[in-house]
Scaffold this motif. Structure first.
Motif, PDB file in Angstrom:
ATOM      1  N   MET A   1       0.844  -1.198   0.000  1.00 45.11           N
ATOM      2  CA  MET A   1       0.000   0.000   0.000  1.00 45.11           C
ATOM      3  C   MET A   1       0.880   1.250   0.000  1.00 45.11           C
ATOM      4  O   MET A   1       1.708   1.425   0.881  1.00 45.11           O
ATOM      5  CB  MET A   1      -0.901  -0.009   1.233  1.00 45.11           C
ATOM      6  CG  MET A   1      -1.777   1.221   1.360  1.00 45.11           C
ATOM      7  SD  MET A   1      -3.052   1.269   0.094  1.00 45.11           S
ATOM      8  CE  MET A   1      -3.462   3.008   0.128  1.00 45.11           C
ATOM      9  N   PRO A   2       0.753   2.126  -0.985  1.00 39.52           N
ATOM     10  CA  PRO A   2       1.541   3.360  -0.988  1.00 39.52           C
ATOM     11  C   PRO A   2       1.267   4.186   0.262  1.00 39.52           C
ATOM     12  O   PRO A   2       0.120   4.292   0.703  1.00 39.52           O
ATOM     13  CB  PRO A   2       1.048   4.080  -2.248  1.00 39.52           C
ATOM     14  CG  PRO A   2       0.446   3.011  -3.099  1.00 39.52           C
ATOM     15  CD  PRO A   2      -0.118   2.002  -2.154  1.00 39.52           C
ATOM     16  N   VAL A   7      -2.082   6.084  -6.225  1.00 37.51           N
ATOM     17  CA  VAL A   7      -1.414   5.360  -7.306  1.00 37.51           C
ATOM     18  C   VAL A   7      -1.609   6.148  -8.586  1.00 37.51           C
ATOM     19  O   VAL A   7      -2.738   6.499  -8.947  1.00 37.51           O
ATOM     20  CB  VAL A   7      -1.972   3.924  -7.467  1.00 37.51           C
ATOM     21  CG1 VAL A   7      -1.462   3.297  -8.766  1.00 37.51           C
ATOM     22  CG2 VAL A   7      -1.586   3.060  -6.280  1.00 37.51           C
ATOM     23  N   ASP A   8      -0.500   6.449  -9.276  1.00 35.97           N
ATOM     24  CA  ASP A   8      -0.545   7.178 -10.531  1.00 35.97           C
ATOM     25  C   ASP A   8       0.020   6.306 -11.648  1.00 35.97           C
ATOM     26  O   ASP A   8       1.219   6.062 -11.707  1.00 35.97           O
ATOM     27  CB  ASP A   8       0.248   8.482 -10.418  1.00 35.97           C
ATOM     28  CG  ASP A   8       0.134   9.332 -11.685  1.00 35.97           C
ATOM     29  OD1 ASP A   8      -0.639   8.960 -12.583  1.00 35.97           O
ATOM     30  OD2 ASP A   8       0.813  10.376 -11.757  1.00 35.97           O
ATOM     31  N   LEU A   9      -0.857   5.832 -12.530  1.00 38.21           N
ATOM     32  CA  LEU A   9      -0.458   5.027 -13.689  1.00 38.21           C
ATOM     33  C   LEU A   9      -0.746   5.769 -14.983  1.00 38.21           C
ATOM     34  O   LEU A   9      -0.907   5.146 -16.041  1.00 38.21           O
ATOM     35  CB  LEU A   9      -1.197   3.681 -13.666  1.00 38.21           C
ATOM     36  CG  LEU A   9      -0.880   2.763 -12.479  1.00 38.21           C
ATOM     37  CD1 LEU A   9      -1.779   1.538 -12.487  1.00 38.21           C
ATOM     38  CD2 LEU A   9       0.586   2.351 -12.502  1.00 38.21           C
ATOM     39  N   SER A  10      -0.779   7.078 -14.920  1.00 39.31           N
ATOM     40  CA  SER A  10      -1.052   7.891 -16.095  1.00 39.31           C
ATOM     41  C   SER A  10       0.036   7.693 -17.147  1.00 39.31           C
ATOM     42  O   SER A  10       1.218   7.579 -16.829  1.00 39.31           O
ATOM     43  CB  SER A  10      -1.119   9.371 -15.717  1.00 39.31           C
ATOM     44  OG  SER A  10      -2.139   9.604 -14.776  1.00 39.31           O
ATOM     45  N   PRO A  18      -4.332  -2.812 -14.043  1.00 37.29           N
ATOM     46  CA  PRO A  18      -3.736  -3.905 -13.261  1.00 37.29           C
ATOM     47  C   PRO A  18      -4.610  -4.268 -12.054  1.00 37.29           C
ATOM     48  O   PRO A  18      -4.917  -3.411 -11.232  1.00 37.29           O
ATOM     49  CB  PRO A  18      -2.391  -3.329 -12.810  1.00 37.29           C
ATOM     50  CG  PRO A  18      -2.104  -2.224 -13.778  1.00 37.29           C
ATOM     51  CD  PRO A  18      -3.426  -1.651 -14.153  1.00 37.29           C
ATOM     52  N   VAL A  19      -4.993  -5.532 -11.974  1.00 36.71           N
ATOM     53  CA  VAL A  19      -5.912  -5.962 -10.921  1.00 36.71           C
ATOM     54  C   VAL A  19      -5.288  -5.823  -9.542  1.00 36.71           C
ATOM     55  O   VAL A  19      -5.998  -5.565  -8.557  1.00 36.71           O
ATOM     56  CB  VAL A  19      -6.370  -7.415 -11.175  1.00 36.71           C
ATOM     57  CG1 VAL A  19      -7.256  -7.913 -10.033  1.00 36.71           C
ATOM     58  CG2 VAL A  19      -7.122  -7.509 -12.492  1.00 36.71           C
ATOM     59  N   HIS A  20      -3.964  -5.938  -9.459  1.00 38.54           N
ATOM     60  CA  HIS A  20      -3.336  -5.874  -8.133  1.00 38.54           C
ATOM     61  C   HIS A  20      -3.551  -4.525  -7.461  1.00 38.54           C
ATOM     62  O   HIS A  20      -3.508  -4.421  -6.235  1.00 38.54           O
ATOM     63  CB  HIS A  20      -1.841  -6.193  -8.232  1.00 38.54           C
ATOM     64  CG  HIS A  20      -1.012  -5.067  -8.804  1.00 38.54           C
ATOM     65  ND1 HIS A  20      -0.788  -4.919 -10.154  1.00 38.54           N
ATOM     66  CD2 HIS A  20      -0.364  -4.038  -8.204  1.00 38.54           C
ATOM     67  CE1 HIS A  20      -0.033  -3.857 -10.360  1.00 38.54           C
ATOM     68  NE2 HIS A  20       0.237  -3.298  -9.197  1.00 38.54           N
ATOM     69  N   VAL A  21      -3.802  -3.470  -8.257  1.00 42.12           N
ATOM     70  CA  VAL A  21      -4.067  -2.150  -7.676  1.00 42.12           C
ATOM     71  C   VAL A  21      -5.313  -2.197  -6.796  1.00 42.12           C
ATOM     72  O   VAL A  21      -5.417  -1.489  -5.792  1.00 42.12           O
ATOM     73  CB  VAL A  21      -4.231  -1.107  -8.802  1.00 42.12           C
ATOM     74  CG1 VAL A  21      -4.719   0.225  -8.235  1.00 42.12           C
ATOM     75  CG2 VAL A  21      -2.923  -0.910  -9.542  1.00 42.12           C
ATOM     76  N   CYS A  22      -6.252  -3.062  -7.168  1.00 45.06           N
ATOM     77  CA  CYS A  22      -7.518  -3.150  -6.445  1.00 45.06           C
ATOM     78  C   CYS A  22      -7.372  -3.765  -5.057  1.00 45.06           C
ATOM     79  O   CYS A  22      -8.319  -3.760  -4.271  1.00 45.06           O
ATOM     80  CB  CYS A  22      -8.530  -3.950  -7.255  1.00 45.06           C
ATOM     81  SG  CYS A  22      -8.804  -3.280  -8.919  1.00 45.06           S
ATOM     82  N   SER A  23      -6.177  -4.281  -4.747  1.00 47.03           N
ATOM     83  CA  SER A  23      -5.941  -4.846  -3.420  1.00 47.03           C
ATOM     84  C   SER A  23      -5.583  -3.772  -2.397  1.00 47.03           C
ATOM     85  O   SER A  23      -5.581  -4.036  -1.195  1.00 47.03           O
ATOM     86  CB  SER A  23      -4.820  -5.894  -3.479  1.00 47.03           C
ATOM     87  OG  SER A  23      -3.583  -5.300  -3.843  1.00 47.03           O
ATOM     88  N   PHE A  24      -5.287  -2.557  -2.871  1.00 43.40           N
ATOM     89  CA  PHE A  24      -4.955  -1.455  -1.965  1.00 43.40           C
ATOM     90  C   PHE A  24      -6.252  -0.814  -1.479  1.00 43.40           C
ATOM     91  O   PHE A  24      -6.674   0.239  -1.963  1.00 43.40           O
ATOM     92  CB  PHE A  24      -4.076  -0.423  -2.670  1.00 43.40           C
ATOM     93  CG  PHE A  24      -2.793  -0.964  -3.223  1.00 43.40           C
ATOM     94  CD1 PHE A  24      -2.093  -1.957  -2.549  1.00 43.40           C
ATOM     95  CD2 PHE A  24      -2.275  -0.483  -4.414  1.00 43.40           C
ATOM     96  CE1 PHE A  24      -0.903  -2.453  -3.060  1.00 43.40           C
ATOM     97  CE2 PHE A  24      -1.082  -0.966  -4.925  1.00 43.40           C
ATOM     98  CZ  PHE A  24      -0.399  -1.966  -4.251  1.00 43.40           C
ATOM     99  N   LEU A  30      -6.612   7.488  -7.426  1.00 41.01           N
ATOM    100  CA  LEU A  30      -6.166   6.579  -8.476  1.00 41.01           C
ATOM    101  C   LEU A  30      -6.215   7.322  -9.805  1.00 41.01           C
ATOM    102  O   LEU A  30      -7.277   7.760 -10.252  1.00 41.01           O
ATOM    103  CB  LEU A  30      -7.054   5.332  -8.530  1.00 41.01           C
ATOM    104  CG  LEU A  30      -6.748   4.331  -9.649  1.00 41.01           C
ATOM    105  CD1 LEU A  30      -5.303   3.835  -9.571  1.00 41.01           C
ATOM    106  CD2 LEU A  30      -7.725   3.156  -9.586  1.00 41.01           C
ATOM    107  N   TYR A  31      -5.041   7.451 -10.434  1.00 42.34           N
ATOM    108  CA  TYR A  31      -4.915   8.151 -11.708  1.00 42.34           C
ATOM    109  C   TYR A  31      -4.593   7.150 -12.814  1.00 42.34           C
ATOM    110  O   TYR A  31      -3.537   6.523 -12.817  1.00 42.34           O
ATOM    111  CB  TYR A  31      -3.812   9.210 -11.621  1.00 42.34           C
ATOM    112  CG  TYR A  31      -4.154  10.341 -10.690  1.00 42.34           C
ATOM    113  CD1 TYR A  31      -4.799  11.480 -11.156  1.00 42.34           C
ATOM    114  CD2 TYR A  31      -3.847  10.263  -9.330  1.00 42.34           C
ATOM    115  CE1 TYR A  31      -5.134  12.513 -10.297  1.00 42.34           C
ATOM    116  CE2 TYR A  31      -4.184  11.284  -8.471  1.00 42.34           C
ATOM    117  CZ  TYR A  31      -4.819  12.413  -8.955  1.00 42.34           C
ATOM    118  OH  TYR A  31      -5.155  13.424  -8.096  1.00 42.34           O
TER     119      TYR A  31
END
Length: 257
Positions: A1-2, A7-10, A18-24, A30-31
């Protein structure tokens, strides 16, 4: 967890989120701007603390239903996609304060927007809007409306019944005549430049006008006004612990500086 819950994936050339982002699950911002997304995973619904979601500059033709389950959202960026409408389920986002739907394929303002009772700022420029629904007056928290670059031929009558508005932007439309806006007691700024108008809108004392026949010299720059609005929205509406980069906007580059 940041640590900053952001989380910036721009600009990451993503075709899938990415599905793993949904675990945070404590994520607040979320960008996903400037990618190639046209769908989102259902697991995104796990992010029930999310307050800011940026999906601008992607390939969405329809808003994924999972977005409508994120009930803590207060800022939603959907600009520069291919949206023709918004789902009725968007009305579930009753904490939404700022909605960006500029530069899509909207020919009318979706009715569901009029059900977002806490909405303060609406960015709907660069679409193909010809009028606004009368139900818009229900949004008594609305303070700023950006309608630049649409197909308006008349000043939207519903705005004349919204005395709580502070900023009205109808730049780059086809409005030929402006009614008096002097009765809009909260109005602070009206941008009406680049219209084939025969007159300037009459406003109350102290209200700034940007457009032909405006008295103020130099005139306030509407781009700077938009930048100010963006910074103010994120700082006031999102209760996140750290600042975050601005998502991409359909506007000149000084907005990104």
């Amino acid at each position: 967890m940041p640590l900053d819950r952001m989380v910036d994936l721009s600009g990451s050339q993503l075709h899938r989120c990415p599905v793993h982002v949904c675990s945070f699950r404590e994520l607040v911002k979320l960008y996903l701007s400037d990618n190639h997304l046209n769908s989102l995973p259902p697991e995104l619904g796990q992010l029930q603390n999310l307050q800011i979601l940026a999906l601008d500059f992607n390939n969405f033709k329809a808003l994924p239903q999972v977005v409508c389950t994120l009930k803590q959202l207060c800022i939603l960026y959907l600009g520069n996609n291919k949206l023709c409408d918004l789902p009725s389920e968007l009305s579930l986002l009753q904490n939404l304060r700022t909605l960006w739907i500029e530069a899509n394929y909207l020919t009318q303002l979706p009715d569901v927007v009029c059900e977002l009772s806490l909405l303060k700022t609406l960015h709907a420029g660069s679409n193909a809007l010809r009028l606004l629904p009368g139900q818009l007056r229900r949004l008594q928290e609305l303070r700023t409306i950006w309608l630049s670059g649409n197909l308006l031929t008349n000043f939207p009558p519903v705005l004349l019944h919204m005395p709580f508005l502070e900023v009205i932007d109808v730049d780059r439309n086809s409005i030929r005549y402006f009614p008096s806006l002097a009765h809009l007691s909260s109005l602070k700024l009206v941008i009406y430049d680049h219209n084939p108008c025969r007159n300037a809108p009459k406003v109350a004392k102290g209200v700034r006008r940007v457009g032909r026949w405006a008295e103020e010299t130099p005139e306030p720059d509407p781009r700077k006004a938009r930048r100010y609005a963006l910074v103010r929205e994120e700082s006031q509406e999102a209760q996140a612990p750290a600042s975050s980069p601005q998502p991409l906007l359909a506007a000149p580059k000084e907005l990104h500086s």
